[in-house]
Design a protein around this motif. Structure first.
Motif: not given
Lengths: 490, 627
Positions: A402-416
């Motif tokens: 779940s953390k992986l999905l959240i971090i991927i989504a955060a990268w896509q939405a808010g950048g690295p």
């Protein structure tokens, strides 16, 4: 089909109600010793029912199913009704699971006020189930209040000064939150004339508001209100005090599910039903609040000296992850948020159960006075390590995915940068939990603890069961994700 | 016998190419597998391997030109081997030396604990060297070439398993050279657009070509043991088993290095006589021969003295080939062959003395000529050859190099002649001290125990000494093999027979005479053969220089190590700094924030509420700013 679906409502709402009625009709004298089994049964039945609900949804390939048991939907389109979709089903499962764990813990701790505890707990379950089932904002508010009031009573169950203080703080802050939420609802009602999720969503999507300012104000208050309820930094002040001062079985249910249902679930609902992809400022606000919670919660957890307080701050940090995932507004982020919700309910409950075991066996939760309990309390030690590894996001445990999905989504939405901060905070998570493990379980045994034994009965059972859920869900996660995605439920 | 000759002719010698590489390798593994107790079996397998290699080398020698190619790694990296004039010639030369030194080793290493491992590394070296000689693809050649570092390291740690300093020094210096070679090959291949060695012809030595040329040059001369990659050789003389010295630094490494150098100068690059790059090569050669022989002059230990000559002789070869004149290249290659013969013979006779007396220290032995007459004879012949006395082989090759040097620039000729003087002087000293004069033995050795070496050790020495004479008197034999290698460059010239320039011969003879006079003067002054060059050693100015050199002040490895230490210290500091950031700074920062946050939560509800309103204000600000 409709019959099988309709009967579900009895288990979610009716079963707890029935249990309360039966308990009080027969009376405290006779029912005291049946309290724990009954409460446990309510929790287990709810968890099982939610699994059945999920399977039915999958079988009939429906996104959601509506109930109108108490209100006739055909009379008015404005009538309130209940509905279960995939998110509700997962959340209901968490409620059942944590409730069962809480009752097991209460039995294990030999709770003195078992009868009172059971009654209020059942009301709490009722309230939380209601939050998960409702489809309009005002009903949501009503069940929020039921949940809140039940929680205040539970925290102060023993009427000791600490419990009363914690309860009072929660009460005061909740009152502020309620005021904020009500204000927000009234602004939305002024614009829409309805508080049903679909009507509000339609209004927001069509951008048909006559006074856009009102909508902004409404969301301002809603964000602040739900943030207080979920304990997001900087609205979090009451949360550690309340968690720490509550009796052990109550902190299990508080930390495991209550604050999540009262605040975070509403935020997920808002993001998923109303705001997928629109109103970027609200997304940004939640994203910043989520990040702030992640970092501050983790940093604050490092310096704490009490087992339960560390868990409380850890909850703040993990709630930050859920909010961050929901704030991205993307599908993957929402899936991550819901699944982290589920994982958090699992591992945080495990840890609170562990803290209850430690408290029961040693009489304290101050980590400086503990040490080397691994040998004496192997079940507690191992389940605690599993839970903390899952929290820190170590594969293949459930928390990783779940953390992986959240971090991927955060990268896509808010950048690295956003994703990077979330990732680095994971290291802090590992840091404060390693500290906790080292002080409590690892190393040589403290002299005054050398006679400590493993906690038996309900506490051990729930610790083992919850650890099993963490491991099994972690291992099967890709499969579950595929099933959910194939059915279009998430 | 019929079977063997049939095998040798089948398939135009193609299958021989595999066998040349695989057979020594397989037998090397077998040597390692045989238990330690059965020395005879080990030695049997070992002798079988070197003899078989010799036979197959003759097979390759007789086989017609051929190339073979097995597709391997892609990117044009194919297992390509080639038989032609040069590989034929160098493979047979290497096989003969390997056979003779191998025969010697079997006798020399009897009862030595590390014999089995030595045989393993010996045969591994043979397999890899054969591969390097026969390869027709740069990457494949590099593979075998670098593989030699393994056996080099292995042989150097055999005796002193606890003291690996020499081995590390050798691997650092040779490894540096090999690394440069790898770079050079990469640039050359890019420049040429192919990795096939026979397809790279006469690249221009300019721009990237010049860099590629210099890098490949470094690899070649590094293997040959030229300066500045030389300084491990004298150390190895003390630490490694003697057959190692006779095999690698004296013969096989020279062959490898000079083979590659000749290929670079003749084939790969178009090196013009008198060009800058030609000058660079010649300077390297001249510097190497001069300083190495200067160091050899003052040595008081046989093996150490010979090891410095092993360095200085390669200077002559590089000088000759660096001129890029046909006479120089022929001279350089001829000198390589001759050097392999006499230097091997010298090391082997030093080994015979070591075996008989237990030492090679010239201060502790003397007058051995009477006790070991055959060894003495072989030594004298080899010494005369290296000193350049007619009609031995060294004289003829040296004259060719002199010829090329004077044609390029007089300075180089003068240096080469001075080098010849010192070579002669040092061997006069060595021969005088070891074989003539009053009998002198270490205290623990009785005179009756000192005997002539066994036949298995004498045979290789005698064969090598005989070859020195044959290649001198009948120098057409080797030169007829060497001269065709130059192809059109030779332009019909023939360097066989008596040297063309009588003037140079007379000068050389005069230099030899000078060396003898110098020796007599020195002997008169000190009364001892071993101190015959002390008047040079302790001359004002030179004495201090020699002292510094003996203290390793000029050792490129030690100079390199100073930089390495500085670099290591810097890295250590950087590492500490990074560590400090993680271990101290981050921890302090984190605990500072944690403590502040902890103190922030006072339990005061009013404070919590104030903070909630601050949060609300923050949201308002955000909304106002961004809507």
């Amino acid at each position: 089909m409709s019959a099988s679906f309709t009967s579900l409502i009895y288990t979610y709402i009716g079963f707890p109600l029935l249990a309360i009625v039966v308990l009080n009709l027969i009376g405290k004298k006779h029912m005291e010793k049946f309290c724990a089994p009954i409460g446990c049964a309510v929790g287990v039945v709810q968890a099982v029912t939610s699994v059945i609900t999920m399977l039915l949804l999958l079988q009939y390939n429906k996104a959601a199913v509506n109930f109108s048991q108490f209100w006739d939907m055909s009379v008015s389109t404005e009538a309130a009704y209940f509905s279960v979709d995939a998110i509700s089903a997962i959340v209901l499962f968490c409620i059942g699971m944590v409730t069962a764990a809480s009752f097991l813990t209460a039995a294990g701790m030999r709770e003195e006020k078992m009868f009172n505890y059971t009654n209020v707990m059942l009301i709490l379950v009722l309230g939380m189930s209601g939050i998960a089932l409702v489809t309009d904002l005002f009903s949501l508010y009503v069940f929020l209040e039921i949940t809140g009031i039940a929680s205040f009573v539970l925290i102060a169950l023993h009427r000791d000064i600490i419990g009363l203080e914690g309860s009072f703080k929660y009460l005061v802050m909740s009152a502020v939150a309620s005021a904020f939420i009500l204000a927000g609802l009234s602004f939305i009602y002024m614009e829409t004339g309805s508080l049903r999720y679909d009507a509000v969503a339609e209004m927001l999507a069509g951008n048909t508001a006559a006074e856009p300012m009102l909508i902004w104000l409404a969301f301002l208050f809603l964000i602040a209100g739900f943030s207080i309820k979920s304990g997001i930094v900087p609205f979090h002040g009451w949360l550690p005090d309340a968690y720490q001062s509550a009796p052990a079985p109550v902190s299990v249910v508080l930390g495991g599910i209550v604050t999540k249902m009262a605040g975070v679930y509403a935020i997920i609902r808002i993001m998923s039903d109303f705001l997928l992809g629109t109103y970027s400022v609200i997304n940004l606000a939640f994203m910043l609040l989520g990040l702030l919670s992640i970092v501050m919660g983790a940093l604050a957890a490092i310096a704490q000296g009490d087992f339960k307080r560390i868990l409380a701050y850890s909850s703040i940090s993990q709630i930050g992850y859920i909010v961050l995932g929901a704030s991205t507004g993307s599908m993957i982020g929402l899936i991550g948020a819901v699944l982290h919700f589920f994982n958090h309910a699992t591992f945080k409950t495990t840890l609170f159960v562990n803290s209850a075991a430690v408290e029961r066996q040693t009489g304290t939760t101050e980590i400086e006075r503990l040490g080397g309990l691994q040998k004496q309390m192997p079940v507690t030690g191992v389940s605690s390590v599993l839970a903390f590894l899952s929290t820190a996001g170590i594969p293949p445990l459930a928390g990783f995915w779940s953390k992986l999905l959240i971090i991927i989504a955060a990268w896509q939405a808010g950048g690295p940068l956003i994703a990077g901060i979330a990732l680095v905070a994971s290291i802090l998570t590992a840091a404060y939990f390693l500290r906790l493990q080292r002080k409590v379980f690892f190393g040589p045994v403290e002299e005054h603890l050398s006679t400590v034994k493993e906690a038996r009965g309900g506490i051990a059972v729930s610790a083992v069961a919850l650890s099993a859920v963490t491991v099994v869900v972690g291992l099967l996660f890709p499969v579950l994700l595929q099933i959910l995605q194939a059915q279009g439920l998430l | 016998m019929n079977g063997i000759s049939a095998f040798l002719t089948v398939g135009s010698g193609m299958n021989l190419l595999y066998v040349m590489i695989l057979l020594p390798f397989v037998l090397a593994l077998l040597c390692l597998a045989i238990p330690k107790q059965s020395y005879a079996a080990k030695a049997g397998v070992f002798v079988l391997a070197v003899v078989a290699n010799l036979i197959f080398a003759f097979g390759v020698f007789r086989a017609p030109d051929a190339t073979m190619l097995i597709p391997w790694a892609g990117f044009e990296i194919n297992l390509a081997l080639r038989i032609y004039d040069f590989s034929r010639f160098i493979v047979i030369a290497a096989a003969i030396i390997v056979f003779l030194v191998g025969l010697y080793s079997v006798s020399f290493l009897r009862r030595k604990e590390y014999a089995g491992q030595f045989f393993f590394y010996y045969l591994l070296t043979l397999a890899l060297a054969n591969g390097a000689f026969l390869a027709n693809n740069f990457v494949v050649m590099l593979f075998f070439w670098e593989g030699l570092l393994v056996s080099l390291f292995g042989m150097l740690v055999l005796v002193n398993k606890d003291n690996v300093r020499t081995a590390v020094k050798a691997i650092v210096l040779s490894g540096t050279a090999d690394l440069l070679l790898m770079l050079g090959i990469a640039m050359t291949c890019m420049h040429a657009g192919t990795m096939m060695m026979d397809a790279v012809n006469d690249l221009s030595v300019s721009g990237i070509g010049a860099v590629g040329f210099l890098c490949m040059l470094a690899g070649a001369i590094g293997k040959a043991g030229s300066m500045p990659f030389h300084s491990w050789i004298p150390d190895a003389a003390n630490d490694a088993p003697l057959p190692f010295m006779a095999l690698l630094p004296a013969a096989l490494e020279k062959m490898l290095g000079i083979y590659l150098l000749t290929r670079i100068v003749l084939d790969f690059y178009d090196l013009q006589p008198g060009s800058t790059m030609s000058l660079v090569v010649m300077i390297i050669g001249a510097v190497t021969l001069f300083f190495a022989v200067s160091m050899a002059l003052i040595q008081k230990d046989m093996k150490r003295l010979l090891s410095f000559h092993a360095i200085s002789q390669v200077g002559y070869m590089i000088l000759g080939i660096g001129t890029a004149l046909p006479v120089g290249i022929v001279g350089g290659l001829f000198h390589m062959v001759n050097n392999a013969l006499y230097k091997c013979c010298l090391f082997l006779s030093a080994g015979a003395i070591e075996r008989a007396t237990g030492t090679t220290d010239l201060k502790r032995v003397g007058g051995l000529g009477k006790m070991m007459p055959l060894t003495g004879l072989c030594f004298i012949i080899a010494a005369l050859s290296i000193a350049g006395v007619p009609p031995f082989n060294g004289f003829f090759s040296k004259e060719l190099v002199f010829d090329a040097a004077i044609e390029s620039h007089t300075v180089f000729y003068v240096i080469a002649v001075v080098g010849a003087f010192m070579t002669a002087a040092s061997f006069l000293k060595l021969g005088h001290a070891a074989f003539f004069g009053p009998t002198k033995l270490p205290d623990d050795v009785k005179k009756e125990d000192v005997r002539e070496a066994p036949a298995a050790m004498l045979l290789p020495m005698v064969v090598l000494a005989a070859a020195c004479v044959v290649f001198g008197v009948w120098n057409r034999l080797p030169l007829d093999m060497i001269q065709p290698l130059l192809g059109d460059t030779l332009a019909g010239q023939d360097f066989a027979g008596w040297p063309h320039s009588m003037t140079l011969v007379l000068i050389s003879l005069a230099v030899l005479l000078l060396a003898i006079i110098n020796h007599i003067i020195g002997y008169r002054m000190t009364g001892e053969g071993i101190k015959a060059v002390d008047h040079i050693h302790y001359a004002p100015g030179l004495r201090q220089l020699y002292h510094c050199a003996e203290q390793h002040y000029f050792d490129p490895f030690d100079i390199l190590m100073v930089f390495v230490r500085i670099y290591a210290w810097l890295c250590y500091c950087i590492d500490r700094a990074i560590n400090w950031i993680y271990d101290v700074l981050l921890v302090r920062l984190t605990s500072f924030f944690s403590q502040s946050l902890k103190n922030f939560n006072t339990g005061d509800v009013a404070g919590y509420m104030v903070r909630s309103f601050i949060g609300l204000a923050f949201l308002v600000l955000l909304f106002v700013l961004l809507i």
